[in-house]
Design a protein around this motif. Structure first.
Motif, PDB file in Angstrom:
ATOM      1  N   ASP A   3      81.798  58.150 -11.384  1.00  0.00           N
ATOM      2  CA  ASP A   3      80.383  58.511 -11.446  1.00  0.00           C
ATOM      3  C   ASP A   3      79.562  57.276 -11.857  1.00  0.00           C
ATOM      4  O   ASP A   3      80.042  56.415 -12.602  1.00  0.00           O
ATOM      5  CB  ASP A   3      80.155  59.596 -12.503  1.00  0.00           C
ATOM      6  N   PHE A   4      78.352  57.225 -11.388  1.00  0.00           N
ATOM      7  CA  PHE A   4      77.491  56.123 -11.831  1.00  0.00           C
ATOM      8  C   PHE A   4      76.029  56.508 -11.692  1.00  0.00           C
ATOM      9  O   PHE A   4      75.684  57.481 -11.027  1.00  0.00           O
ATOM     10  CB  PHE A   4      77.767  54.846 -11.030  1.00  0.00           C
ATOM     11  N   ARG A   5      75.196  55.744 -12.366  1.00  0.00           N
ATOM     12  CA  ARG A   5      73.757  55.774 -12.141  1.00  0.00           C
ATOM     13  C   ARG A   5      73.348  54.424 -11.605  1.00  0.00           C
ATOM     14  O   ARG A   5      73.918  53.404 -11.969  1.00  0.00           O
ATOM     15  CB  ARG A   5      72.995  56.049 -13.453  1.00  0.00           C
ATOM     16  N   PHE A   6      72.372  54.439 -10.711  1.00  0.00           N
ATOM     17  CA  PHE A   6      71.845  53.175 -10.221  1.00  0.00           C
ATOM     18  C   PHE A   6      70.335  53.283 -10.058  1.00  0.00           C
ATOM     19  O   PHE A   6      69.835  54.193  -9.405  1.00  0.00           O
ATOM     20  CB  PHE A   6      72.448  52.791  -8.867  1.00  0.00           C
ATOM     21  N   ILE A 257      74.421  46.917  -7.603  1.00  0.00           N
ATOM     22  CA  ILE A 257      75.002  47.584  -6.436  1.00  0.00           C
ATOM     23  C   ILE A 257      76.505  47.324  -6.346  1.00  0.00           C
ATOM     24  O   ILE A 257      77.280  48.234  -6.060  1.00  0.00           O
ATOM     25  CB  ILE A 257      74.272  47.112  -5.163  1.00  0.00           C
ATOM     26  N   SER A 260      78.666  49.718  -8.375  1.00  0.00           N
ATOM     27  CA  SER A 260      78.593  51.166  -8.148  1.00  0.00           C
ATOM     28  C   SER A 260      79.989  51.773  -8.021  1.00  0.00           C
ATOM     29  O   SER A 260      80.780  51.375  -7.173  1.00  0.00           O
ATOM     30  CB  SER A 260      77.826  51.465  -6.858  1.00  0.00           C
TER      31      SER A 260
END
Lengths: 398, 398
Positions: A3-6, A257, A260
């Motif tokens: 999972d990630f936030r960008f 990026i 990610s």
């Protein structure tokens, strides 16, 4: 894939025709009291300083110059004082990653009343995340750190022999990236900057998260571009395509990026930061010396499939034997770095004694959590000493 | 490399654990009057509707459902009315690209008093750029259009047989991308969505700007990921890695990054839009049928080097003869699309007559400026008719 936030709000203005037309409004949208930060005199020699001053003629400009490579906390302290004294609205950073890194911490320091080193020493985990930050506009003159599109800074404290990363809440507001401004970058800095970019990519590529093919593919594409264009920029300093690909590649390599979905911590950077902290060597050169040694150390039956993929997709190597392709990929990496003119031993940057290796390794492991950070392979203090030692000679590669 | 600007503020929340914890605050930060938009009943069947309603329990939620694939202007008109009547603060779009595309135009239409079609008909060049836009939060349930991280929408007007793209000033504010929500996507939609993504990449990859290796490399990496994971998602609909790579790949393919430094106009999309406008076929399927034919038409001695690079970097083809590698790359593209279960003729989507081809080709050329837009190769009306005709049989590839 993890999972990630960008999110990255930086407004990029890339190319030949943005600065003169757009600089004024890009800065003035945030106010009329500007702190102009830069390094030595190179922007005066190149005429860039005059262009900037002309564009900002109707604004109140306060200057902070002399920000050095591996930027020192003293410059940040000086900037902190100026932002408060003149109630600065916006910082305009003109220079490379060092000027920009210092500027980003100054942007936080305006809103902090204690010693600016506090903002670095806790690595931003508390202080900078919770305090305000001035908007930073930058004109980049060196392709390397990616600082123009991320929230990170690396600041040195020579009194303590410490070089630390710190993150603020915001990325630069507007970044002007004109490849022509890098035509005058020396061969040494071009090579070091290019390898800095490549290292940002390897740190994120060799990762424990599996099946992360979008990010892996993006990184492989960026690596091929650096490999192709760095030698061209060295041979033809004013080759626009070379400078443009290196510049945009530097930005893309470290704007979030390429991270990610990964779950990695970085390894070679903290090991190099000790070299720069103790000996003030050029960061990208230190990375170039260390990276192939780290690759050899990281290669195992467990990791060989990843290194083989690196060999096939990045270096176009063929063959079915993963271990063999992996070894050839590491050798290719070494050979390419050497071809850029980077000295491949520590002696080449005037580090001739192993006196400090133990102390440096302990710091690197402590600061980078290298023995338990989930980096691609964990490293003990002894492992890191061995990497420094291996970097004393070329016998492992030649 | 061409000059460019890039900025994309969308806040991406990718993975399994964001929606239930973060949805409320992501929406409520913009106000408490929410327009909830969705399509048919699938989000009720899957339980997603209940999760959303529960998360937004303390907010005032107005619903607009029934937004169809190839979203129609009538849905936008209905949304426009609701946003004004209820003075909506924020739109929450739950569904695929069609729901989101309609929602983004509704977000502009709240601030426009005329017929919502005006906002589409001028392609956003004037109206939408100059008027306000509600923030849009979305939960994506289909990987395809990339609408979750760009400012574009494609809206159909069945009365006029027109399907047009329009750009607003803003990208979605927050996009929740949970690959698990795409487990239930049918094989047909999975194949179509995957090829839609691939087509976004080819439209940007085959480009007249030269020496743009960062962008080219990024695109090649994303293409390899789609090629690898689309068949896995078809075989194992609940394979998380497959759905995750397709989902993030879809977003990355069309968030502006893959266009950095290019100078191309798109070609296959406007040609396909006529198929969808006249026959309401699935967009990604139409692209899958047309793309290999377009590639054959575009291949020439001038373009063969680019197609050969595509073959080598994306399909891992070997050989020194560019023309030969290029031809094999196009065949590989066709074979892969076919392997996804996409019918490779127009008859496969119930288009059995060439009656409308001339009319459609004229529209495609006019709307896409195909004869002079700087697309990779220019196409006349006759060229486009020939592409439609070639898509009637498989004799060119089998």
């Amino acid at each position: 894939m993890e999972d990630f936030r960008f999110q990255n709000k930086t407004d990029i203005r890339f190319g030949k025709h943005h600065i003169d037309e757009e600089l004024h409004d890009a800065v003035a949208q945030f106010g009329d009291k500007v702190l102009l930060t830069y390094g030595g005199g190179s922007i005066k020699k190149s005429g860039l300083y005059d262009r900037v001053i002309k564009a900002l003629a109707d604004l109140k400009v306060v200057e902070l110059s002399g920000i050095a490579p591996n930027p020192k906390i003293d410059s940040v302290r000086e900037g902190q004082k100026l932002t408060k004294e003149h109630d600065i609205d916006v910082i305009l950073s003109v220079g490379g990653g060092s000027v920009l890194d210092a500027s980003k911490v100054i942007a936080s320091a305006k809103f902090y009343d204690g010693d600016a080193w506090d903002l670095v020493a806790d690595r931003g985990a508390k202080s900078r995340a919770n305090i305000d930050q001035l908007p930073v506009v930058d004109i980049l003159t060196l392709s390397a750190t990616g600082s123009e599109m991320n929230s990170g800074s690396v600041i040195s404290n020579p009194d303590l022999n410490i070089k630390l990363g710190t993150n603020g809440p915001n990325t630069p507001a507007v970044s002007f990236l004109d490849p022509q401004l890098t035509y005058s970058v020396s061969k040494w800095q071009t090579a070091a900057g290019s390898f800095d970019v490549f290292s940002h990519l390897t740190e994120q590529y060799f990762d424990r998260a599996t099946a992360n093919d979008v990010t892996s593919g993006l990184i492989e594409g960026m690596m091929r571009s650096v490999i192709k264009w760095a030698p061209v920029a060295l041979a033809e300093p004013d080759n626009y395509d070379a400078r443009a690909n290196l510049m945009w590649g530097a930005t893309m390599a470290l704007n979030g990026i390429a991270r990610s979905g990964t779950k990695n911590g970085w390894t070679v950077h903290p090991i190099e930061h000790e070299l720069s902290a103790y000996y003030d060597i050029t960061h990208g050169v230190g990375l170039g010396i260390l990276t192939p040694r780290w690759m050899k150390r990281a290669l195992s039956t467990e990791t060989q499939a990843r290194f083989a993929r690196y060999g096939r997709e990045v270096w176009h190597l063929t063959g079915d034997d993963d271990q063999d392709v992996a070894q050839r990929a590491i050798q290719a990496t070494y050979d390419w770095i050497k071809s850029l003119g980077i000295p491949m031993t520590l002696a080449g940057v005037d580090i001739n004694s192993d006196d400090k290796f133990e102390e440096m390794a302990e710091e690197a492991v402590r600061i980078g959590n290298l023995d338990h950070n989930g980096g691609y392979v964990n490293l003990t203090v002894d492992d890191v000493v061995a990497l420094y030692q291996a970097s004393m000679t070329t016998t492992d590669f030649e």
